[in-house]
Enzyme design. Structure first.
Site, PDB file in Angstrom:
ATOM      1  N   ASN A 167       0.830  -1.201   0.000  1.00 27.81           N
ATOM      2  CA  ASN A 167       0.000   0.000   0.000  1.00 27.81           C
ATOM      3  C   ASN A 167       0.869   1.257   0.000  1.00 27.81           C
ATOM      4  OD1 ASN A 167      -2.315  -1.672   0.365  1.00 27.81           O
ATOM      5  ND2 ASN A 167      -1.886  -1.741   2.546  1.00 27.81           N
ATOM      6  N   HIS A 203       6.714  -1.239   2.995  1.00 34.61           N
ATOM      7  CA  HIS A 203       6.649  -2.626   3.452  1.00 34.61           C
ATOM      8  C   HIS A 203       5.686  -3.394   2.551  1.00 34.61           C
ATOM      9  CE1 HIS A 203       3.446  -0.519   5.662  1.00 34.61           C
ATOM     10  NE2 HIS A 203       2.815  -1.677   5.753  1.00 34.61           N
TER      11      HIS A 203
END
Length: 139
Positions: free
Chosen positions: A88, A101
């Protein structure tokens, strides 16, 4: 570069304990404390990058092969029937920690586990218009 105020920098560099699945010079892979499913992991770079738009190509090139290696191990060890690789960028996309991440989420065949979105519609003209808008920013 590391950000002293970033919790993922601290986890990735071992300043905050975590259950670590994998580690090398570039990444630490940890188990998510709020897992979507059993085995849900995060790939964290040890250097701080806010999101994909600033992640160096050299680091980015290592993320998918690592995700595939972990996903395959999840299928073999946990009996997962597949896995999602989710990344995201920005709050509107669901990014809650502003340190790049990647989630590796094993899936076990339960339809309630899926990452879903409501399909929209478009026309060929609408797609061409959006395409031209984005192409103008690619440089």
């Amino acid at each position: 570069m590391k950000d002293d105020n970033c919790i993922f920098c601290k986890i990735a560099n071992g300043e905050i304990p975590s259950t670590t699945l994998y580690e090398d010079d570039t990444f630490r892979v940890i188990f998510d404390l709020n897992p979507a499913t059993k085995g849900h992991c995060l790939i964290l770079p040890k250097e701080h990058y806010e999101n994909l738009t600033v992640l160096p190509d050299e680091t980015a090139a290592k993320v998918l092969p690592l995700a595939g290696k972990i996903g395959k191990a999840m299928e073999e060890a946990l009996g997962a029937k597949g896995f999602n690789v989710v990344q995201n960028n920005g709050e509107a996309a669901g990014q809650t920690v502003h340190h790049f991440h990647t989630h590796i989420i094993p899936r076990y065949g339960n339809p309630d586990e899926m990452v879903l979105w409501k399909p929209g519609t478009s026309t060929p003209e609408g797609l061409r218009e959006v395409c031209e808008e984005i192409k103008g920013k690619l440089g």
